[in-house]
Design an enzyme around this catalytic site. Structure first.
Site, PDB file in Angstrom:
ATOM      1  N   THR A  78       0.815  -1.208   0.000  1.00 59.91           N
ATOM      2  CA  THR A  78       0.000   0.000   0.000  1.00 59.91           C
ATOM      3  C   THR A  78       0.853   1.264   0.000  1.00 59.91           C
ATOM      4  OG1 THR A  78      -1.461   1.277   1.443  1.00 59.91           O
ATOM      5  CG2 THR A  78      -0.134  -0.353   2.518  1.00 59.91           C
ATOM      6  N   ASP A  79       0.265   2.350  -0.465  1.00 58.56           N
ATOM      7  CA  ASP A  79       0.965   3.649  -0.394  1.00 58.56           C
ATOM      8  C   ASP A  79       1.019   4.175   1.042  1.00 58.56           C
ATOM      9  OD1 ASP A  79      -1.737   4.296  -0.107  1.00 58.56           O
ATOM     10  OD2 ASP A  79      -1.709   5.926  -1.568  1.00 58.56           O
ATOM     11  N   GLU A  80       0.201   3.571   1.941  1.00 51.05           N
ATOM     12  CA  GLU A  80       0.126   4.102   3.306  1.00 51.05           C
ATOM     13  C   GLU A  80       1.446   3.949   4.060  1.00 51.05           C
ATOM     14  OE1 GLU A  80      -3.556   3.377   5.372  1.00 51.05           O
ATOM     15  OE2 GLU A  80      -4.617   3.063   3.492  1.00 51.05           O
ATOM     16  N   LYS A  85       2.249  -3.209   7.356  1.00 52.21           N
ATOM     17  CA  LYS A  85       2.529  -3.396   5.922  1.00 52.21           C
ATOM     18  C   LYS A  85       3.961  -2.962   5.611  1.00 52.21           C
ATOM     19  CE  LYS A  85       0.153  -4.595   2.979  1.00 52.21           C
ATOM     20  NZ  LYS A  85      -0.179  -5.933   2.423  1.00 52.21           N
ATOM     21  N   TYR A 118      -1.871  -0.435  10.984  1.00 47.26           N
ATOM     22  CA  TYR A 118      -1.986  -1.108   9.674  1.00 47.26           C
ATOM     23  C   TYR A 118      -0.780  -0.781   8.799  1.00 47.26           C
ATOM     24  CZ  TYR A 118      -3.308  -1.632   4.748  1.00 47.26           C
ATOM     25  OH  TYR A 118      -3.304  -1.933   3.403  1.00 47.26           O
TER      26      TYR A 118
HETATM   27  P1  NAD Z   1      -9.397  -7.515   2.236  1.00 49.96           P
HETATM   28  O1  NAD Z   1      -9.365  -7.210   3.686  1.00 49.96           O
HETATM   29  O2  NAD Z   1     -10.640  -7.276   1.456  1.00 49.96           O
HETATM   30  O3  NAD Z   1      -9.008  -9.055   1.995  1.00 49.96           O
HETATM   31  C1  NAD Z   1      -7.964  -9.669   2.692  1.00 49.96           C
HETATM   32  C2  NAD Z   1      -8.079 -11.179   2.465  1.00 49.96           C
HETATM   33  O4  NAD Z   1      -6.973 -11.804   3.131  1.00 49.96           O
HETATM   34  C3  NAD Z   1      -9.347 -11.794   3.044  1.00 49.96           C
HETATM   35  O5  NAD Z   1      -9.921 -12.689   2.111  1.00 49.96           O
HETATM   36  C4  NAD Z   1      -8.878 -12.559   4.283  1.00 49.96           C
HETATM   37  O6  NAD Z   1      -9.655 -13.684   4.588  1.00 49.96           O
HETATM   38  C5  NAD Z   1      -7.459 -12.941   3.861  1.00 49.96           C
HETATM   39  N1  NAD Z   1      -6.549 -13.160   5.006  1.00 49.96           N
HETATM   40  C6  NAD Z   1      -6.396 -12.381   6.102  1.00 49.96           C
HETATM   41  N2  NAD Z   1      -5.481 -12.914   6.914  1.00 49.96           N
HETATM   42  C7  NAD Z   1      -5.032 -14.055   6.316  1.00 49.96           C
HETATM   43  C8  NAD Z   1      -4.071 -15.045   6.663  1.00 49.96           C
HETATM   44  N3  NAD Z   1      -3.380 -14.970   7.812  1.00 49.96           N
HETATM   45  N4  NAD Z   1      -3.859 -16.069   5.811  1.00 49.96           N
HETATM   46  C9  NAD Z   1      -4.570 -16.167   4.651  1.00 49.96           C
HETATM   47  N5  NAD Z   1      -5.491 -15.261   4.278  1.00 49.96           N
HETATM   48  C10 NAD Z   1      -5.726 -14.210   5.107  1.00 49.96           C
HETATM   49  O7  NAD Z   1      -8.164  -6.716   1.621  1.00 49.96           O
HETATM   50  P2  NAD Z   1      -8.022  -6.034   0.191  1.00 49.96           P
HETATM   51  O8  NAD Z   1      -8.582  -4.670   0.248  1.00 49.96           O
HETATM   52  O9  NAD Z   1      -8.478  -6.981  -0.847  1.00 49.96           O
HETATM   53  O10 NAD Z   1      -6.434  -5.885   0.131  1.00 49.96           O
HETATM   54  C11 NAD Z   1      -5.624  -6.918  -0.433  1.00 49.96           C
HETATM   55  C12 NAD Z   1      -4.170  -6.506  -0.306  1.00 49.96           C
HETATM   56  O11 NAD Z   1      -3.977  -5.263  -0.989  1.00 49.96           O
HETATM   57  C13 NAD Z   1      -3.714  -6.262   1.132  1.00 49.96           C
HETATM   58  O12 NAD Z   1      -2.413  -6.748   1.264  1.00 49.96           O
HETATM   59  C14 NAD Z   1      -3.759  -4.748   1.286  1.00 49.96           C
HETATM   60  O13 NAD Z   1      -2.811  -4.311   2.233  1.00 49.96           O
HETATM   61  C15 NAD Z   1      -3.388  -4.315  -0.111  1.00 49.96           C
HETATM   62  N6  NAD Z   1      -3.906  -2.996  -0.538  1.00 49.96           N
HETATM   63  C16 NAD Z   1      -5.223  -2.690  -0.385  1.00 49.96           C
HETATM   64  C17 NAD Z   1      -5.704  -1.462  -0.833  1.00 49.96           C
HETATM   65  C18 NAD Z   1      -7.168  -1.094  -0.736  1.00 49.96           C
HETATM   66  O14 NAD Z   1      -7.518   0.057  -1.018  1.00 49.96           O
HETATM   67  N7  NAD Z   1      -8.050  -2.002  -0.386  1.00 49.96           N
HETATM   68  C19 NAD Z   1      -4.821  -0.537  -1.420  1.00 49.96           C
HETATM   69  C20 NAD Z   1      -3.470  -0.896  -1.552  1.00 49.96           C
HETATM   70  C21 NAD Z   1      -3.032  -2.136  -1.114  1.00 49.96           C
HETATM   71  P1  TYD Z   2     -10.789   3.815   4.149  1.00 48.99           P
HETATM   72  O1  TYD Z   2     -11.734   3.373   3.082  1.00 48.99           O
HETATM   73  O2  TYD Z   2     -10.912   3.211   5.506  1.00 48.99           O
HETATM   74  O3  TYD Z   2      -9.314   3.680   3.572  1.00 48.99           O
HETATM   75  P2  TYD Z   2      -7.886   4.189   4.206  1.00 48.99           P
HETATM   76  O4  TYD Z   2      -8.062   4.548   5.613  1.00 48.99           O
HETATM   77  O5  TYD Z   2      -7.044   2.975   4.026  1.00 48.99           O
HETATM   78  O6  TYD Z   2      -7.456   5.350   3.351  1.00 48.99           O
HETATM   79  O7  TYD Z   2     -10.959   5.383   4.330  1.00 48.99           O
HETATM   80  C1  TYD Z   2     -10.760   6.277   3.263  1.00 48.99           C
HETATM   81  C2  TYD Z   2     -10.848   7.660   3.828  1.00 48.99           C
HETATM   82  O8  TYD Z   2     -12.178   7.902   4.274  1.00 48.99           O
HETATM   83  C3  TYD Z   2      -9.950   7.887   5.031  1.00 48.99           C
HETATM   84  O9  TYD Z   2      -9.433   9.220   4.995  1.00 48.99           O
HETATM   85  C4  TYD Z   2     -10.898   7.739   6.225  1.00 48.99           C
HETATM   86  C5  TYD Z   2     -12.210   8.237   5.667  1.00 48.99           C
HETATM   87  N1  TYD Z   2     -13.424   7.626   6.239  1.00 48.99           N
HETATM   88  C6  TYD Z   2     -14.464   8.440   6.706  1.00 48.99           C
HETATM   89  O10 TYD Z   2     -14.402   9.683   6.644  1.00 48.99           O
HETATM   90  N2  TYD Z   2     -15.568   7.829   7.224  1.00 48.99           N
HETATM   91  C7  TYD Z   2     -15.687   6.473   7.324  1.00 48.99           C
HETATM   92  O11 TYD Z   2     -16.716   5.973   7.848  1.00 48.99           O
HETATM   93  C8  TYD Z   2     -14.611   5.658   6.824  1.00 48.99           C
HETATM   94  C9  TYD Z   2     -14.677   4.155   6.900  1.00 48.99           C
HETATM   95  C10 TYD Z   2     -13.490   6.273   6.284  1.00 48.99           C
END
Ligand code: NAD
Ligand code: TYD
Length: 353
Positions: A133-135, A163, A159
């Site tokens: 992630t960019d975070e 990461k 988080y």
């Molecule tokens: P998500 O939370 O929707 O899905 C995570 C999945 O991982 C779930 O299916 C869960 O059951 C599985 N999981 C959790 N712990 C596990 C373990 N110990 N062993 C096996 N499986 C396990 O997450 P997402 O949004 O699909 O994100 C996927 C990846 O992309 C993550 O690594 C996240 O950090 C990264 N990412 C997400 C975003 C975003 O905006 N969602 C952006 C950048 C990077």
């Molecule tokens: P989120 O979808 O949780 O992603 P991330 O925290 O990984 O960026 O949140 C996106 C943005 O929206 C973040 O700045 C937090 C804000 N947010 C709210 O304002 N209200 C909410 O209920 C949630 C879940 C997030």
């Protein structure tokens, strides 16, 4: 040939499986622990598809991962598995340390053992791709340039710290043991199958059920939003052509303040399914207490993946958001499945009454 993916019952992973099987057809072994965020209903279309082999299990289970590696002999392992929600990390960071740090470590060790024993041709073709992630880069001021790959790591939440630690382990396994790794650091994703604890699906579903649309703090925090299918295409491109040991930042060139994201959702919903009382969904916007340690701005400099690998996002925020809202409107069964039971407990804990 086969690939092993982890965490692909989640949001991005299930979109990846769909894209992978429709574009290349190579079998995929999907290892997922099925935490609250993992959902087999997101993979329903592949129930009868022999190219998708689903295994329930933990990336930290060395015996299981080693067995899967020796049984299926994948040419690549892609690690999507993680605990991924910042607000949950604030309330309970331990699972994040366990899966994102210890789990990634255990996975790397199992993969290293497998990779070391491969014949030379397969060893040099093998890849371990880590989805991050960019975070990890921390927070930008309005005047800062966007995050490039050499930005220093300054994670601020449990988080992002977990990461960041996993990214460091992946890097070290390359530098120390020669494991052929690739890392991607992507901005905020949105699209179909996202669990409604994250901003965009939460707002869509709350709007439809007449509930408040919670905006943390002043709502002026900025994120760079990317449609999930664009992210999945980028991962496939990096797997195909990325340079071993390199990291690639992925973003949508689409910085938006949270309040503008929510207003856009309200406008799109108004067009696709007007509020029964004729009023604006935006009337439901409610400012609530801010998230502790809330990062102010993320922005991605995606020039490297553009110039080196020729990737660009195909969706604009407007086209991606229309598709996303339409998807949630047309999948009430999926929504019902994920919003019953434990989800209600989470909403009550996080947002109170
Ligand atoms: P998500 O939370 O929707 O899905 C995570 C999945 O991982 C779930 O299916 C869960 O059951 C599985 N999981 C959790 N712990 C596990 C373990 N110990 N062993 C096996 N499986 C396990 O997450 P997402 O949004 O699909 O994100 C996927 C990846 O992309 C993550 O690594 C996240 O950090 C990264 N990412 C997400 C975003 C975003 O905006 N969602 C952006 C950048 C990077
Ligand atoms: P989120 O979808 O949780 O992603 P991330 O925290 O990984 O960026 O949140 C996106 C943005 O929206 C973040 O700045 C937090 C804000 N947010 C709210 O304002 N209200 C909410 O209920 C949630 C879940 C997030």
């Amino acid at each position: 040939m086969t690939i092993l993916v982890t965490g692909c019952a989640g949001f991005i992973g299930s979109n990846f499986v769909r894209q992978w099987l429709s574009s290349c057809g190579e079998p995929i072994v999907n290892l997922d622990k099925l935490t609250y965020a993992g959902n087999l209903a997101s993979l329903d279309d592949f129930k009868a598809d022999a190219r998708h082999i689903f295994v329930t299990g933990d990336i930290g289970d060395h015996v299981l991962v080693s067995r899967l590696l020796s049984e299926f002999k994948p040419r690549a392992v892609l690690n999507f598995a993680a605990e991924s929600h910042v607000d949950r990390a604030i309330l309970g960071p331990e699972d994040f340390v366990q899966t994102n740090i210890v789990g990634t470590f255990k996975l790397l060790e199992a993969v290293r053992g497998y990779w070391n024993a491969l014949p030379e041709a397969e060893r040099s073709a093998f890849r371990f791709l880590h989805v991050s992630t960019d975070e990890v880069y921390g927070s930008l001021t309005p005047a800062d340039p966007p995050f490039a790959e050499d930005n220093r790591y300054e994670p601020n939440s449990p988080y992002s710290a977990s990461k960041a630690a996993s990214d460091h382990l992946v890097r070290a396994w390359h530098q120390t043991y020669g494991l052929p790794v690739l890392t991607t650091n992507c901005s905020n994703n949105y699209g179909p199958y996202q669990f409604p604890e994250k901003l965009i699906p939460l707002v869509i579903l709350n709007a439809l059920s007449g509930k408040p649309l919670p905006i943390y703090g002043d709502g002026l925090q900025v994120r760079d939003w990317l449609f999930v299918e664009d992210h999945c295409r980028a991962i496939m491109r990096v797997l195909d052509a990325g340079k071993i040991g390199e990291t690639y930042n992925i973003g949508g060139h689409n910085e938006m303040a949270n309040i503008d994201v929510v207003r856009t959702i309200c406008a799109v919903l108004g067009e696709l399914r007007a509020r029964p009382d004729g009023k604006a969904y935006a009337d439901q916007i409610t400012y609530v207490k801010d998230r502790p340690g809330h990062d102010r701005r993320y922005a991605i400099d995606a020039r490297k993946i553009g110039s080196d690998l020729g990737w660009r996002p195909l969706e604009t925020f407007e086209t991606g958001m229309s598709k996303t809202v339409a998807w949630y409107l047309s999948h009430p069964d999926w929504v019902e499945g994920v919003t019953s039971g434990a989800y209600r407990g989470w909403v009550a804990k996080q947002y109170g009454a």
